[in-house]
Every structure is written in C-alpha cells, then in structure tokens.
Motif scaffolding. Structure first.
Motif, PDB file in Angstrom:
ATOM      1  N   ALA A 187     -28.907  13.623 -37.949  1.00  0.00           N
ATOM      2  CA  ALA A 187     -29.260  12.949 -36.690  1.00  0.00           C
ATOM      3  C   ALA A 187     -30.110  11.724 -36.996  1.00  0.00           C
ATOM      4  N   TRP A 188     -29.962  10.706 -36.166  1.00  0.00           N
ATOM      5  CA  TRP A 188     -30.740   9.484 -36.353  1.00  0.00           C
ATOM      6  C   TRP A 188     -30.617   8.603 -35.118  1.00  0.00           C
ATOM      7  N   ASP A 189     -31.481   7.603 -35.038  1.00  0.00           N
ATOM      8  CA  ASP A 189     -31.387   6.574 -34.008  1.00  0.00           C
ATOM      9  C   ASP A 189     -30.404   5.511 -34.481  1.00  0.00           C
ATOM     10  N   THR A 190     -29.473   5.122 -33.612  1.00  0.00           N
ATOM     11  CA  THR A 190     -28.491   4.108 -34.003  1.00  0.00           C
ATOM     12  C   THR A 190     -28.936   2.702 -33.640  1.00  0.00           C
ATOM     13  N   GLY A 191     -29.884   2.565 -32.711  1.00  0.00           N
ATOM     14  CA  GLY A 191     -30.321   1.251 -32.250  1.00  0.00           C
ATOM     15  C   GLY A 191     -30.538   1.277 -30.752  1.00  0.00           C
ATOM     16  N   PRO A 192     -30.588   0.133 -30.111  1.00  0.00           N
ATOM     17  CA  PRO A 192     -30.840   0.107 -28.668  1.00  0.00           C
ATOM     18  C   PRO A 192     -29.639   0.605 -27.876  1.00  0.00           C
ATOM     19  N   ALA A 193     -29.920   1.287 -26.781  1.00  0.00           N
ATOM     20  CA  ALA A 193     -28.877   1.629 -25.804  1.00  0.00           C
ATOM     21  C   ALA A 193     -29.153   0.814 -24.543  1.00  0.00           C
ATOM     22  N   ASN A 194     -30.181   1.222 -23.796  1.00  0.00           N
ATOM     23  CA  ASN A 194     -30.514   0.501 -22.561  1.00  0.00           C
ATOM     24  C   ASN A 194     -31.723  -0.433 -22.710  1.00  0.00           C
ATOM     25  N   ALA A 195     -32.467  -0.328 -23.813  1.00  0.00           N
ATOM     26  CA  ALA A 195     -33.742  -1.045 -23.916  1.00  0.00           C
ATOM     27  C   ALA A 195     -33.588  -2.554 -23.763  1.00  0.00           C
ATOM     28  N   LEU A 196     -32.708  -3.170 -24.545  1.00  0.00           N
ATOM     29  CA  LEU A 196     -32.549  -4.618 -24.477  1.00  0.00           C
ATOM     30  C   LEU A 196     -31.810  -5.038 -23.216  1.00  0.00           C
ATOM     31  N   VAL A 197     -30.849  -4.214 -22.778  1.00  0.00           N
ATOM     32  CA  VAL A 197     -30.115  -4.518 -21.543  1.00  0.00           C
ATOM     33  C   VAL A 197     -31.070  -4.565 -20.359  1.00  0.00           C
ATOM     34  N   ASP A 198     -31.931  -3.552 -20.248  1.00  0.00           N
ATOM     35  CA  ASP A 198     -32.869  -3.511 -19.127  1.00  0.00           C
ATOM     36  C   ASP A 198     -33.806  -4.715 -19.142  1.00  0.00           C
ATOM     37  N   ALA A 199     -34.268  -5.094 -20.350  1.00  0.00           N
ATOM     38  CA  ALA A 199     -35.164  -6.246 -20.445  1.00  0.00           C
ATOM     39  C   ALA A 199     -34.459  -7.523 -20.017  1.00  0.00           C
ATOM     40  N   ALA A 200     -33.204  -7.687 -20.441  1.00  0.00           N
ATOM     41  CA  ALA A 200     -32.456  -8.904 -20.099  1.00  0.00           C
ATOM     42  C   ALA A 200     -32.085  -8.941 -18.633  1.00  0.00           C
ATOM     43  N   ALA A 201     -31.844  -7.765 -18.054  1.00  0.00           N
ATOM     44  CA  ALA A 201     -31.444  -7.697 -16.650  1.00  0.00           C
ATOM     45  C   ALA A 201     -32.638  -7.831 -15.711  1.00  0.00           C
ATOM     46  N   GLY A 202     -33.843  -7.772 -16.280  1.00  0.00           N
ATOM     47  CA  GLY A 202     -35.033  -7.835 -15.433  1.00  0.00           C
ATOM     48  C   GLY A 202     -35.211  -6.579 -14.615  1.00  0.00           C
ATOM     49  N   GLY A 203     -34.603  -5.495 -15.062  1.00  0.00           N
ATOM     50  CA  GLY A 203     -34.659  -4.218 -14.358  1.00  0.00           C
ATOM     51  C   GLY A 203     -33.720  -3.263 -15.042  1.00  0.00           C
ATOM     52  N   ILE A 204     -32.935  -2.537 -14.272  1.00  0.00           N
ATOM     53  CA  ILE A 204     -32.031  -1.547 -14.824  1.00  0.00           C
ATOM     54  C   ILE A 204     -30.612  -1.847 -14.363  1.00  0.00           C
ATOM     55  N   ASP A 205     -29.702  -2.032 -15.336  1.00  0.00           N
ATOM     56  CA  ASP A 205     -28.297  -2.313 -15.017  1.00  0.00           C
ATOM     57  C   ASP A 205     -27.444  -1.080 -15.306  1.00  0.00           C
ATOM     58  N   ARG A 206     -27.891   0.080 -14.763  1.00  0.00           N
ATOM     59  CA  ARG A 206     -27.217   1.330 -15.077  1.00  0.00           C
ATOM     60  C   ARG A 206     -25.782   1.374 -14.545  1.00  0.00           C
ATOM     61  N   ASP A 207     -25.502   0.646 -13.449  1.00  0.00           N
ATOM     62  CA  ASP A 207     -24.140   0.686 -12.926  1.00  0.00           C
ATOM     63  C   ASP A 207     -23.228  -0.329 -13.612  1.00  0.00           C
ATOM     64  N   GLY A 208     -23.784  -1.147 -14.513  1.00  0.00           N
ATOM     65  CA  GLY A 208     -22.983  -2.057 -15.301  1.00  0.00           C
ATOM     66  C   GLY A 208     -22.447  -3.270 -14.566  1.00  0.00           C
ATOM     67  N   ARG A 209     -22.903  -3.522 -13.354  1.00  0.00           N
ATOM     68  CA  ARG A 209     -22.341  -4.634 -12.562  1.00  0.00           C
ATOM     69  C   ARG A 209     -22.604  -5.984 -13.225  1.00  0.00           C
ATOM     70  N   LEU A 210     -23.815  -6.164 -13.747  1.00  0.00           N
ATOM     71  CA  LEU A 210     -24.143  -7.450 -14.360  1.00  0.00           C
ATOM     72  C   LEU A 210     -23.312  -7.645 -15.633  1.00  0.00           C
ATOM     73  N   ALA A 211     -23.212  -6.593 -16.439  1.00  0.00           N
ATOM     74  CA  ALA A 211     -22.417  -6.690 -17.665  1.00  0.00           C
ATOM     75  C   ALA A 211     -20.951  -6.964 -17.353  1.00  0.00           C
ATOM     76  N   ALA A 212     -20.438  -6.346 -16.301  1.00  0.00           N
ATOM     77  CA  ALA A 212     -19.023  -6.511 -15.949  1.00  0.00           C
ATOM     78  C   ALA A 212     -18.702  -7.930 -15.517  1.00  0.00           C
ATOM     79  N   SER A 213     -19.699  -8.655 -15.016  1.00  0.00           N
ATOM     80  CA  SER A 213     -19.466 -10.017 -14.535  1.00  0.00           C
ATOM     81  C   SER A 213     -19.694 -11.064 -15.615  1.00  0.00           C
ATOM     82  N   GLY A 214     -20.074 -10.621 -16.825  1.00  0.00           N
ATOM     83  CA  GLY A 214     -20.379 -11.564 -17.892  1.00  0.00           C
ATOM     84  C   GLY A 214     -19.348 -11.557 -19.003  1.00  0.00           C
TER      85      GLY A 214
END
Length: 379
Positions: A187-214
């Motif tokens: 077992a190990w950490d692979t890297g970021p999952a939501n950490a960098l996404v949340d920071a870039a989104a200025g919140g939480i992009d759990r539904d993926g809407r922002l990513a889907a539009s980019g």
C-alpha cells in the motif's frame, strides 16, 4: 464491541463517522470477523474552522497559538459529532485531522494529527483511542496508509479466486492497497486525488462539472507528471506538504489557464498517476469523495485495464469507508492486536496503534488475541 470510528482526511471538509459492532466466530479456515455497520454519515466542519484550518496548512507556518487553538476547536467539533450519534457505542477511535506529515529523504520523521481527544471523552463519557500513526513511524514506518488492515480483509475473496485486487481511496490524496495471490499486501500514496483540483476550483469540484467543461493542457500535464514523487518506490506517503495550493504555480511559467482547463488537467493527473500505480491489477475497488466525480471515474475506467467497482458493492460505504477502517483500528487496539501492516508502511514489525484517553466509564475492556481473523463478513 461497538466502536465509533471518526476520520477527517486531506480534503479537510468535515468529519466522517461510522458505528461498527464487531464480533468474532471460528470458521473452517480460521476466525471470522463479523462487522455490523450501524449509524454513519458525515458532519461538515463549521465554515470558520475550515477556513482557519486551511489557512494554517502548508506552506503556511502557523504559530503555536494557532496550533493550540486548532487542536481545541477540532477536538470540540469531533466531540459534537460524536455526541450527536444516536446509536450506543463502547469506544471511540478518532483519527483527528492531519495537519503535517514530516517526510525527509523519503522517510517519515513524524506526523501530527490535531483534535484533542479529551473533548470527545468528556462529551461522550467513552474512552477515546487517538494518535494512531506515531507508533508506526517510531518503528521505522511511514505512518500511512493505515486502511490496509480493512482493505486486506475486503479484498481477500478476490485473491482467493486468483485475482490481483486493489482498493483505491480518492480523498485529498489518493492511496492504494494491492493484494495479490501469494504476495505480501502492499500500500502507498499515489499522489493527489482531490487536493490540487479543489485548490484550483476554489472549492470542491466533486461533480466534475468544471473538469468536464475544460481541456487538458498537455504542457502542464507533462510538467506535473515529472514530479519525482511518482518515481519513488513504495512504501511512500505524501500530503499537502508537497501538493499544496501553490504547487502548480511554479510549473505554469507565468502562463494563465482558464480555471476549467486547469481543473481538467489536474483531474487527468490523478487519472494517469493512479493508472500507472495500478498496472496489472484485475479488480479495483474505489472509495472516497472522488467517487462522486464522474469525470474522474470515467478517466479511470478508460485508463485502467481492470474491473472497477465501488466499495459499496462489497458492503462498505464509499463515503465512510475510512471511518469504518478507523473503527476497526479501535477494535484492534481494544483486542491488543497490531493495527499496521508492515509490508505497507515499512515498519520493522506490527505495532498496537494509538493511545487512550479514559472516558467517564474508565478504560476500554480489553481482551488480547493472538491473531487476526482471516475472513470479514460485513452487514
């Protein structure tokens, strides 16, 4: 024994709770651990606490006054969440909130979780097990991941069928547990999952809407994938000490991307790094906040040559799986069993994890057991 597991991960958005009733029976091939899932859910941090917590995380350098105040305030919010649970329990196991994971030269030197357990013990009257990572670090381990204790039991049925199976948790940081026939659990950490996404989104992009539009920026993605952490050999751990909100700025070379393109690129980073880590796996069982992001899940389905299922399909709720894992670690403490898996953390051996804060009912009743059951029945 009924244990209330409590966890707040690297997304720092709230407290996951799960009451689990544990009992053991003998089976034909070894002991069977029965775990009945009771009340579970998630309690958001108050806006003021979350704002102050995020402001104190790396690369910020908070003073001792801030650390002391956060320790108390997080403990009080954990206490309120525990007191609000309507189901009876005998013991609380609180992970608290990781605010710093000290790693030098690939080796964990220390780890700090805040959330003073005395507040939980006072509010509930129950003993509280906390500080679960330090004993593993003192034994030469990374102090993480600790979920393999649960993952190994959850994945055992796949391994018995000759399959290589992995448990993937998509929190702020992505971590994996891999179980293969005839091999030690890894077992190990692979890297970021939501950490960098949340920071870039200025919140939480759990539904993926922002990513889907980019659109994925190929140049930035290449720079991100060059991070030396990904090439290191497990066991390895990471956190927001490395993948903090300012991490991406130094890789843009002054370029400015649309927020949607930046989030799409960071989402693809998670997809690629997880897929690289899980090459050759037959089944991937996914949990964590990232399961609600259809763009992330679709990317994993695209890149992984494996069957992808949610932990819910195995009877373990994807949103509260880590709270269930810490309930199991509390049960391990109460029965005198090691909670770490040395092949996953790199520790010199198994260690009983945690320290206990007595409640008004005193210390937990403990019964030492020689070995772990070989099977898990969730209900």
């Amino acid at each position: 024994m009924r244990v209330l597991g409590m966890m707040s991960g690297t997304s720092h958005d709230g407290i996951d709770v799960a009451v689990v009733e544990f009992s053991e029976t003998e089976g034909p091939d070894g002991g069977v651990l029965r775990a009945r899932l009771g009340e579970r859910g998630s309690v958001p941090y108050s806006p003021s606490l979350r704002a102050d917590l995020v402001a104190a995380l790396p690369p910020a350098r908070p003073g001792l006054e801030q650390v002391c105040a956060l320790d108390v305030r997080i403990g009080q919010e954990f206490a309120a969440a525990a007191a609000a649970v309507g189901e009876e329990y005998d013991l609380v196991c609180s992970h608290g909130q990781t605010v710093f994971h000290w790693v030098e030269g690939g080796q964990a030197r220390g780890t700090l979780q805040l959330g003073q357990p005395a507040w939980i013990a006072e509010a509930t009257g129950r003993p509280v097990v906390s500080d679960l990572r330090t004993a593993d670090v003192a034994a030469g381990g990374q102090g993480a991941p600790l979920v393999p204790l649960l993952d190994g039991l959850l994945l055992a049925p796949f391994v018995e069928r000759g399959l290589t199976a992995a448990a993937l948790n998509l929190g702020g940081i992505a971590n994996v547990t891999v179980c293969a026939p005839g091999e030690p659990v890894r077992a190990w950490d692979t890297g970021p999952a939501n950490a960098l996404v949340d920071a870039a989104a200025g919140g939480i992009d759990r539904d993926g809407r922002l990513a889907a539009s980019g659109t994925v920026d190929v140049k930035l993605l290449a720079a991100l994938l060059a991070e030396p952490f990904y090439a290191r050999t497990p066991p390895k751990t990471t956190g927001k000490e490395l993948f903090h909100p300012g991490y991406v700025d130094g890789l843009l070379d002054g370029r400015v991307l649309r927020p949607a393109d930046l989030v799409a690129t960071l989402t693809e980073l998670t997809v690629r790094t997880v897929a690289d880590a899980l090459a050759g796996v037959d089944v991937v069982v996914v949990s964590g906040g990232g399961v609600r992001n259809p763009v992330l899940l679709a990317g994993l389905q695209r890149e992984l040559r494996a069957r992808v299922v949610l932990s819910d399909d195995l009877g373990c709720p994807a949103g509260e799986k880590e709270a269930v894992a810490f309930a199991l670690l509390g049960y391990a403490f109460a029965t005198g069993r090691p909670g770490n898996v040395p092949s996953c953390t790199g520790a010199r051996g198994g260690r009983v994890l945690g320290r206990v804060t007595p409640g008004r009912s005193g210390l937990p009743a403990t019964t030492r057991s020689e070995r772990w059951p070989t099977a898990l029945h969730l209900s």
